[in-house]
Scaffold this motif. Sequence first.
Motif, mmCIF file in Angstrom:
data_model
loop_
_atom_site.group_PDB
_atom_site.id
_atom_site.type_symbol
_atom_site.label_atom_id
_atom_site.label_comp_id
_atom_site.label_asym_id
_atom_site.label_seq_id
_atom_site.Cartn_x
_atom_site.Cartn_y
_atom_site.Cartn_z
ATOM 1 N N PHE A 49 124.322 43.165 -12.698
ATOM 2 C CA PHE A 49 125.380 43.231 -11.692
ATOM 3 C C PHE A 49 124.827 43.042 -10.281
ATOM 4 N N ALA A 50 123.606 43.493 -10.051
ATOM 5 C CA ALA A 50 122.975 43.271 -8.748
ATOM 6 C C ALA A 50 122.768 41.782 -8.512
ATOM 7 N N ALA A 51 122.389 41.055 -9.570
ATOM 8 C CA ALA A 51 122.221 39.598 -9.461
ATOM 9 C C ALA A 51 123.558 38.913 -9.191
ATOM 10 N N LEU A 52 124.625 39.418 -9.805
ATOM 11 C CA LEU A 52 125.955 38.840 -9.597
ATOM 12 C C LEU A 52 126.433 39.073 -8.170
ATOM 13 N N GLN A 83 119.627 33.931 -17.480
ATOM 14 C CA GLN A 83 118.568 34.749 -16.889
ATOM 15 C C GLN A 83 118.629 36.140 -17.518
ATOM 16 N N VAL A 84 117.508 36.592 -18.096
ATOM 17 C CA VAL A 84 117.464 37.895 -18.763
ATOM 18 C C VAL A 84 117.068 38.977 -17.766
ATOM 19 N N TYR A 85 117.831 40.063 -17.756
ATOM 20 C CA TYR A 85 117.524 41.215 -16.918
ATOM 21 C C TYR A 85 117.269 42.431 -17.803
ATOM 22 N N GLN A 86 116.503 43.383 -17.281
ATOM 23 C CA GLN A 86 116.106 44.545 -18.079
ATOM 24 C C GLN A 86 117.285 45.436 -18.432
ATOM 25 N N ASN A 87 118.233 45.556 -17.508
ATOM 26 C CA ASN A 87 119.374 46.426 -17.769
ATOM 27 C C ASN A 87 120.602 45.865 -17.061
ATOM 28 N N VAL A 88 121.741 46.460 -17.367
ATOM 29 C CA VAL A 88 123.006 45.940 -16.843
ATOM 30 C C VAL A 88 123.111 46.143 -15.336
ATOM 31 N N GLU A 89 122.446 47.161 -14.808
ATOM 32 C CA GLU A 89 122.439 47.390 -13.369
ATOM 33 C C GLU A 89 121.827 46.185 -12.643
ATOM 34 N N ARG A 110 127.157 28.033 -13.955
ATOM 35 C CA ARG A 110 125.954 27.375 -14.463
ATOM 36 C C ARG A 110 124.845 28.389 -14.776
ATOM 37 N N ASN A 111 124.720 29.426 -13.957
ATOM 38 C CA ASN A 111 123.694 30.443 -14.140
ATOM 39 C C ASN A 111 124.342 31.763 -14.552
ATOM 40 N N VAL A 112 123.916 32.299 -15.690
ATOM 41 C CA VAL A 112 124.532 33.503 -16.242
ATOM 42 C C VAL A 112 123.459 34.568 -16.493
ATOM 43 N N GLY A 113 123.753 35.795 -16.093
ATOM 44 C CA GLY A 113 122.854 36.917 -16.352
ATOM 45 C C GLY A 113 123.228 37.613 -17.646
ATOM 46 N N VAL A 114 122.223 37.970 -18.441
ATOM 47 C CA VAL A 114 122.436 38.717 -19.681
ATOM 48 C C VAL A 114 121.459 39.878 -19.731
ATOM 49 N N GLN A 115 121.794 40.878 -20.535
ATOM 50 C CA GLN A 115 120.961 42.068 -20.641
ATOM 51 C C GLN A 115 120.116 42.011 -21.911
ATOM 52 N N GLY A 116 118.819 41.786 -21.742
ATOM 53 C CA GLY A 116 117.907 41.831 -22.872
ATOM 54 C C GLY A 116 117.835 40.539 -23.659
ATOM 55 N N VAL A 117 116.699 40.344 -24.334
ATOM 56 C CA VAL A 117 116.457 39.122 -25.104
ATOM 57 C C VAL A 117 117.370 39.047 -26.322
ATOM 58 N N ALA A 118 117.659 40.192 -26.946
ATOM 59 C CA ALA A 118 118.520 40.190 -28.139
ATOM 60 C C ALA A 118 119.898 39.651 -27.808
ATOM 61 N N GLN A 119 120.439 40.033 -26.643
ATOM 62 C CA GLN A 119 121.750 39.529 -26.246
ATOM 63 C C GLN A 119 121.677 38.045 -25.920
ATOM 64 N N MET A 120 120.596 37.610 -25.281
ATOM 65 C CA MET A 120 120.457 36.193 -24.958
ATOM 66 C C MET A 120 120.417 35.358 -26.242
ATOM 67 N N ASP A 155 125.958 33.051 -11.255
ATOM 68 C CA ASP A 155 127.380 32.772 -11.055
ATOM 69 C C ASP A 155 128.258 33.753 -11.821
ATOM 70 N N ALA A 156 127.715 34.279 -12.922
ATOM 71 C CA ALA A 156 128.492 35.177 -13.779
ATOM 72 C C ALA A 156 127.528 35.979 -14.636
ATOM 73 N N ILE A 157 128.050 36.992 -15.303
ATOM 74 C CA ILE A 157 127.272 37.698 -16.308
ATOM 75 C C ILE A 157 128.090 37.770 -17.594
ATOM 76 N N TYR A 158 127.392 37.800 -18.717
ATOM 77 C CA TYR A 158 128.014 38.057 -20.003
ATOM 78 C C TYR A 158 127.692 39.503 -20.378
ATOM 79 N N CYS A 159 128.727 40.270 -20.712
ATOM 80 C CA CYS A 159 128.506 41.652 -21.115
ATOM 81 C C CYS A 159 129.670 42.098 -21.988
ATOM 82 N N ASP A 160 129.554 43.282 -22.538
ATOM 83 C CA ASP A 160 130.629 43.814 -23.367
ATOM 84 C C ASP A 160 131.798 44.255 -22.499
ATOM 85 N N GLN A 161 132.949 44.424 -23.126
ATOM 86 C CA GLN A 161 134.176 44.767 -22.412
ATOM 87 C C GLN A 161 134.088 46.125 -21.717
#
Length: 219
Positions: free
Chosen positions: A135-138, A126-132, A100-110, A144-150
């Motif tokens: 992952f800390a939120a995860l 939820q937008v975070y400043q960087n990928v670090e 239900r709750n997903v972390g993403v990096q930056g507004v452009a990715q959101m 619950d999850a994050i969306y990021c590149d492979q």
Amino acid sequence: VRVALMRNAAPFSSWQDGKFSGIIPDVLHRIEELSGLTFELLPVDSQETAIQYVHEGKADMVGRLANNVFFARSSGLRLTTPYVYMPMMQVRYRRKDTVRNVGVQGVAQMDQVQANKKYSENIHMQVYQNVEECFAALTSGRVDAIYCDQVTANYFMNTHRYSEYRMDLLQPFSYDLTFATDEGAKAILPTILDKSIRCITSAEVDEIIMRNRIQEPLT
């Protein structure tokens, strides 16, 4: 050419001991060889700060931005040809059946994710400043999850307990990275960047990614 680049975005860019390493610095080094340009890399803490640097004249280009034309226009930026093409992944705890709750990096990715209803419907992002921070939120359970590149997903899995997490491909969703300059700046820089990027083969990009995908040899 001054490039605003995030300091905590491994494996794409990492600032340690007063210098950068990672995929983007290696791509920029290849562009230096092709074009004759020389890059000065400026560490910033977020994508928003990188964009601000460009608009304030403190930097000439943003080193990493999602290939999102609508976000670029609204932010007063001009995008270059993408230099990396990657599938998007979802990384989550294996014990989490519902996301239900997903972390993403930056507004452009959101913005890019929200445009794809298949992966944004009934999801709070939820937008975070960087990928670090993502992952800390995860790992702390705040998302619950994050969306990021492979590439970033594989990097995370190599530095954490692999058995606790699951990666799922978000087909056919891709995450393409570009450089960006101020929309009102002269076109010569993005033109040179576009031509140089087109001269870098996919094999060269794959080799750069492979070289940076693992932080340290596993013991």
